[in-house]
Scaffold this motif. Structure first.
Motif, PDB file in Angstrom:
ATOM      1  N   UNK A  60       9.995-125.545 -43.933  1.00 45.35           N
ATOM      2  CA  UNK A  60       9.658-124.922 -42.651  1.00 45.35           C
ATOM      3  C   UNK A  60      10.898-124.819 -41.774  1.00 45.35           C
ATOM      4  N   UNK A  61      11.676-125.893 -41.710  1.00 44.40           N
ATOM      5  CA  UNK A  61      12.897-125.864 -40.899  1.00 44.40           C
ATOM      6  C   UNK A  61      13.876-124.819 -41.436  1.00 44.40           C
ATOM      7  N   UNK A  62      14.054-124.787 -42.735  1.00 40.12           N
ATOM      8  CA  UNK A  62      14.986-123.825 -43.341  1.00 40.12           C
ATOM      9  C   UNK A  62      14.603-122.394 -43.005  1.00 40.12           C
ATOM     10  N   UNK A  63      13.311-122.126 -42.962  1.00 39.41           N
ATOM     11  CA  UNK A  63      12.829-120.775 -42.674  1.00 39.41           C
ATOM     12  C   UNK A  63      12.874-120.432 -41.187  1.00 39.41           C
ATOM     13  N   UNK A  64      13.217-121.421 -40.360  1.00 47.02           N
ATOM     14  CA  UNK A  64      13.179-121.207 -38.911  1.00 47.02           C
ATOM     15  C   UNK A  64      14.442-121.730 -38.225  1.00 47.02           C
ATOM     16  N   UNK A  65      15.582-121.329 -38.772  1.00 52.04           N
ATOM     17  CA  UNK A  65      16.856-121.637 -38.131  1.00 52.04           C
ATOM     18  C   UNK A  65      17.327-123.058 -38.291  1.00 52.04           C
ATOM     19  N   UNK A  66      16.761-123.787 -39.267  1.00 48.88           N
ATOM     20  CA  UNK A  66      17.238-125.142 -39.549  1.00 48.88           C
ATOM     21  C   UNK A  66      16.709-126.207 -38.606  1.00 48.88           C
ATOM     22  N   UNK A  72       9.548-124.474 -30.793  1.00 52.27           N
ATOM     23  CA  UNK A  72      10.176-123.467 -31.641  1.00 52.27           C
ATOM     24  C   UNK A  72       9.192-122.991 -32.698  1.00 52.27           C
ATOM     25  N   UNK A  73       9.580-121.916 -33.388  1.00 52.73           N
ATOM     26  CA  UNK A  73       8.753-121.427 -34.488  1.00 52.73           C
ATOM     27  C   UNK A  73       8.630-122.482 -35.580  1.00 52.73           C
ATOM     28  N   UNK A  74       9.671-123.266 -35.778  1.00 51.89           N
ATOM     29  CA  UNK A  74       9.625-124.340 -36.769  1.00 51.89           C
ATOM     30  C   UNK A  74       8.613-125.414 -36.391  1.00 51.89           C
ATOM     31  N   UNK A  75       8.516-125.708 -35.106  1.00 52.14           N
ATOM     32  CA  UNK A  75       7.522-126.688 -34.669  1.00 52.14           C
ATOM     33  C   UNK A  75       6.114-126.133 -34.833  1.00 52.14           C
ATOM     34  N   UNK A  76       5.908-124.890 -34.429  1.00 51.43           N
ATOM     35  CA  UNK A  76       4.585-124.276 -34.554  1.00 51.43           C
ATOM     36  C   UNK A  76       4.129-124.258 -36.002  1.00 51.43           C
ATOM     37  N   UNK A  77       5.039-123.946 -36.922  1.00 47.60           N
ATOM     38  CA  UNK A  77       4.694-123.932 -38.345  1.00 47.60           C
ATOM     39  C   UNK A  77       4.404-125.343 -38.854  1.00 47.60           C
ATOM     40  N   UNK A  78       5.098-126.340 -38.298  1.00 44.84           N
ATOM     41  CA  UNK A  78       4.829-127.733 -38.687  1.00 44.84           C
ATOM     42  C   UNK A  78       3.424-128.140 -38.269  1.00 44.84           C
ATOM     43  N   UNK A 123      -3.133-143.991 -34.446  1.00 47.79           N
ATOM     44  CA  UNK A 123      -1.848-143.971 -35.155  1.00 47.79           C
ATOM     45  C   UNK A 123      -1.129-142.676 -34.796  1.00 47.79           C
ATOM     46  N   UNK A 124       0.130-142.773 -34.377  1.00 43.84           N
ATOM     47  CA  UNK A 124       0.823-141.575 -33.937  1.00 43.84           C
ATOM     48  C   UNK A 124       2.265-141.506 -34.399  1.00 43.84           C
ATOM     49  N   UNK A 125       2.782-140.279 -34.429  1.00 50.17           N
ATOM     50  CA  UNK A 125       4.179-140.008 -34.780  1.00 50.17           C
ATOM     51  C   UNK A 125       4.571-138.688 -34.127  1.00 50.17           C
ATOM     52  N   UNK A 126       5.838-138.559 -33.739  1.00 53.43           N
ATOM     53  CA  UNK A 126       6.230-137.271 -33.165  1.00 53.43           C
ATOM     54  C   UNK A 126       6.608-136.302 -34.280  1.00 53.43           C
ATOM     55  N   UNK A 127       6.169-135.062 -34.109  1.00 52.12           N
ATOM     56  CA  UNK A 127       6.339-134.036 -35.136  1.00 52.12           C
ATOM     57  C   UNK A 127       7.562-133.173 -34.889  1.00 52.12           C
ATOM     58  N   UNK A 128       8.145-133.246 -33.718  1.00 53.75           N
ATOM     59  CA  UNK A 128       9.297-132.400 -33.388  1.00 53.75           C
ATOM     60  C   UNK A 128      10.606-133.025 -33.873  1.00 53.75           C
ATOM     61  N   UNK A 129      11.593-132.164 -34.093  1.00 46.26           N
ATOM     62  CA  UNK A 129      12.957-132.610 -34.388  1.00 46.26           C
ATOM     63  C   UNK A 129      13.844-132.263 -33.199  1.00 46.26           C
ATOM     64  N   UNK A 130      15.098-132.676 -33.269  1.00 53.69           N
ATOM     65  CA  UNK A 130      16.082-132.170 -32.313  1.00 53.69           C
ATOM     66  C   UNK A 130      16.490-130.758 -32.737  1.00 53.69           C
ATOM     67  N   UNK A 131      17.141-130.041 -31.835  1.00 54.88           N
ATOM     68  CA  UNK A 131      17.558-128.671 -32.145  1.00 54.88           C
ATOM     69  C   UNK A 131      18.616-128.629 -33.240  1.00 54.88           C
ATOM     70  N   UNK A 132      19.365-129.727 -33.405  1.00 55.24           N
ATOM     71  CA  UNK A 132      20.513-129.718 -34.308  1.00 55.24           C
ATOM     72  C   UNK A 132      20.154-129.797 -35.780  1.00 55.24           C
ATOM     73  N   UNK A 133      18.904-130.147 -36.114  1.00 55.63           N
ATOM     74  CA  UNK A 133      18.605-130.329 -37.527  1.00 55.63           C
ATOM     75  C   UNK A 133      17.126-130.279 -37.833  1.00 55.63           C
ATOM     76  N   UNK A 134      16.777-130.452 -39.113  1.00 57.42           N
ATOM     77  CA  UNK A 134      15.380-130.340 -39.552  1.00 57.42           C
ATOM     78  C   UNK A 134      14.538-131.566 -39.257  1.00 57.42           C
TER      79      UNK A 134
END
Length: 475
Positions: A60-66, A72-78, A123-134
Motif C-alpha cells: 500500500x505504501x509503495x503504491x502511494x508515494x512510499x 494520505x491515500x496510503x493511510x486511507x488504503x490501510x 486493544x489499540x495500535x496506530x495505523x499511520x506512518x510518518x511521511x518519510x517512510x512506509x
C-alpha cells in the motif's frame, strides 16, 4: 511512535522482572513456539500471517508515494485493508473521522459482538506512518499484530466473559490526535465501561528488546506473565512513556499497559546480554525513516508479542480457559490481630480494648465512640488483579449508640473506594451484634485502590462504629 527528542531528564532506569535469562534472536531468526504450559488455553498466533499483513501494508505504501501518513491515500488504503478483513470476520466496525486531527481521517474501531457491553477490554495500535517512510515497524507491526489476533478470535469464536474492542488510530504521529479524539468523544459512562486499554507501538524492532508499559501494574500482569514464561526479564517502557496512544486513555483514568520493542534509544550491554542483539546501537536504526520496510522486522519479537496479546485476551475475556485470576483474599491483616500494618488508621482505632467486643479474636477497628465532636479513619490500599470473575469486598459492622432518635442521623460512617462512596451508615443503623456488609468491586479490576472508612461523630451522645474481619476475595 510519536517523535520526542531524548532529553537528560528522561531517565533510562529500567526495572527488571525476576525470571531466568533467555537470549533473544536477530531479525532473521526462525519464529519460536509459544510456551505451551502457560498458553495452553490461548491460540498460537501465526507470525507468518502477521508478516503477510505487513507485506500488504508495505505494498500500500509503495503504491502511494512510499508512505501511509495520516490523511494520505496510503493511510486511507490501510484503513480499507484492515476494515475489509474485520467485516468479513464478523466484527462490528466503525469508522470515526477525527475532525480536529492535523490530517482529518478515520479511526477504525472494531468490536467483537459478544460478552457484556459494560465490561470492555480494549486493544489499540496506530495505523499511520510518518511521511518519510512506509512505517512497517512503526507501526505496521502493532497494527498487524492486532489484526491477526482479531481474526483468530473471530475464527475460534469462544465464549466471552468480557467484550473485546480493537482500535487502529489516525494521527498518532502528529501528537496522539486520533486516540485523544476518540477518548474525548466518550461519555463518562462509556469510559467507565473500558476496564483496561492495551497499546502496541513498534513490537518488532530489529535490534529490539522486551518492554512493557507500566510493567509492575496489575493491568500489565498477563502481558508480563507470558513473556516471563520465556525468561525474558521484560523492562519498563521508559522510552515510550507519554509518547503513544495509551497516554490518551491514561489521562482519562483508564488503566493501561502494552508491549513495545524500542525505537531510537540505544541498547545497553546488559540488555544485549539477556536479549541478544547489538549493544550500543539503536533498537530501530530505521525509526521514522524510509528504510522502515518489511526488512526492518525482528520476527522473534513480533511472534512473542502477537502470542502475548492472544494470551492476554484469553486470560481476561474468554471463558473456559486457564483463567487470568488466582483465587485469593487481598486484604492484609484482615482481622486486625497482627497490629496496624498494612492499615492506616487514626491512633487508637485498631485496638483490643474490652469496651467493644471483637467479632473474632481480640482486635477490631473501633471508630468514634467519644460522645464529642470527633473523626476517625481507617484505610488500606490494595491492587485488584484483572481477569477475575468476582471481586467481593466484605466486612462485619457493629454499631452501638447512645442516640435515641429514630429519624436523625447525627453520627455517620462513610465507606469509600477511592473517591467513590459505597455506603453510609449512621446511628440509625444500630444493632446488638455484627452485621456483614458486602460490595461488588468488579468495576475496579486491574486498578490499585484505597478502601477507606470514615467515622464522624457530633458533639454529644456517642456512636461507635466497630469493624472486624475485612476481606476482599477475588475468584
Amino acid at each position: 511512535m510519536r517523535h520526542r527528542p531524548p532529553s537528560a531528564g528522561l531517565a533510562l532506569a529500567l526495572f527488571a522482572a525476576v525470571t531466568a535469562t533467555l537470549a533473544g534472536a536477530p531479525a532473521t531468526a526462525a519464529p519460536v513456539a509459544a510456551a505451551p504450559a502457560l498458553a495452553a488455553a490461548a491460540p498460537d498466533i501465526s507470525v507468518t500471517n502477521v508478516q503477510a499483513h505487513l507485506t500488504q501494508l508495505s505494498s500500500i505504501a509503495t503504491s502511494n508515494g512510499g508512505t501511509r501518513r495520516a490523511g494520505s491515500a496510503g493511510y486511507t488504503a490501510s484503513v480499507s485493508y484492515v476494515k475489509s478483513k474485520l467485516q468479513a470476520a464478523g466484527y462490528t466496525v466503525t469508522e470515526q473521522t477525527c475532525t480536529n486531527c492535523t490530517y482529518p481521517a478515520s479511526n477504525l474501531i472494531a468490536e467483537w459482538p459478544q460478552g457484556p457491553a459494560d465490561q470492555v477490554i480494549m486493544f489499540g495500535a496506530h495505523l499511520d506512518s510518518v511521511a518519510a517512510g512506509p512505517g512497517i515497524n512503526d507501526n505496521g507491526s502493532g497494527s498487524a499484530t492486532l489484526l491477526e489476533n482479531a481474526l483468530v478470535l473471530a475464527s475460534q469464536n469462544p465464549t466471552m466473559t468480557k467484550r473485546v474492542r480493537f482500535a487502529w488510530w489516525n494521527g498518532e504521529e502528529q501528537g496522539l490526535q486520533g486516540s485523544k479524539f476518540y477518548v474525548n468523544s466518550l461519555s463518562a459512562t462509556q469510559k467507565g465501561y473500558i476496564k483496561a486499554y492495551y497499546n502496541f507501538d513498534m513490537v518488532a524492532s530489529p535490534n529490539g528488546g522486551y518492554f512493557i508499559n507500566k510493567v509492575t501494574s496489575a493491568t500489565a500482569a498477563p502481558l508480563k506473565a507470558y513473556w516471563d514464561s520465556f525468561g525474558l526479564q521484560p523492562e519498563e517502557n521508559t522510552e515510550g512513556a507519554g509518547r503513544s496512544d495509551d497516554y490518551s486513555f491514561a489521562n482519562a483514568g483508564i488503566p493501561t499497559s502494552g508491549y513495545a520493542a524500542g525505537a531510537s534509544y540505544t541498547k545497553t550491554s546488559a540488555q544485549a546480554s539477556k536479549w541478544g542483539g547489538t549493544a550500543g546501537a539503536a533498537y530501530d536504526s530505521c525509526y521514522h525513516k524510509s528504510c522502515d520496510t518489511t526488512a526492518n522486522i525482528n520476527a522473534t519479537i513480533l511472534n512473542r508479542a502477537a502470542d502475548g496479546v492472544a494470551y492476554t485476551i484469553w486470560q481476561l475475556a474468554v471463558g473456559g480457559g486457564t483463567g487470568g485470576c488466582t483465587a485469593e483474599q487481598l486484604i492484609g491483616n484482615s482481622s486486625f490481630e497482627s497490629g496496624t500494618t498494612p492499615w492506616t488508621a487514626t491512633s487508637g482505632v485498631i485496638t483490643n480494648s474490652t469496651g467493644q467486643a471483637a467479632r473474632t479474636g481480640s482486635y477490631k477497628a473501633w471508630l468514634d465512640g467519644y460522645g464529642t465532636s470527633h473523626t476517625d479513619t481507617l484505610s488500606q490500599s490494595v491492587t485488584l488483579p484483572a481477569g477475575c470473575a468476582s471481586y467481593t469486598l466484605s466486612f462485619w459492622l457493629h454499631i452501638d449508640t447512645a442516640e435515641t432518635t429514630t429519624t436523625t442521623a447525627y453520627d455517620k460512617l462513610t465507606v469509600q473506594v477511592g473517591s467513590t462512596t459505597l455506603a453510609t451508615y449512621s446511628n440509625l443503623n444500630k444493632a446488638t451484634g455484627y452485621t456483614q456488609r458486602t460490595f461488588n468491586l468488579a468495576s475496579y479490576a486491574g486498578q490499585t485502590v484505597t478502601l477507606k472508612w470514615t467515622g464522624v461523630e457530633d458533639t454529644a451522645l456517642q456512636t461507635s462504629f466497630v469493624i472486624d474481619d475485612v476481606t476482599l476475595q477475588v475468584a
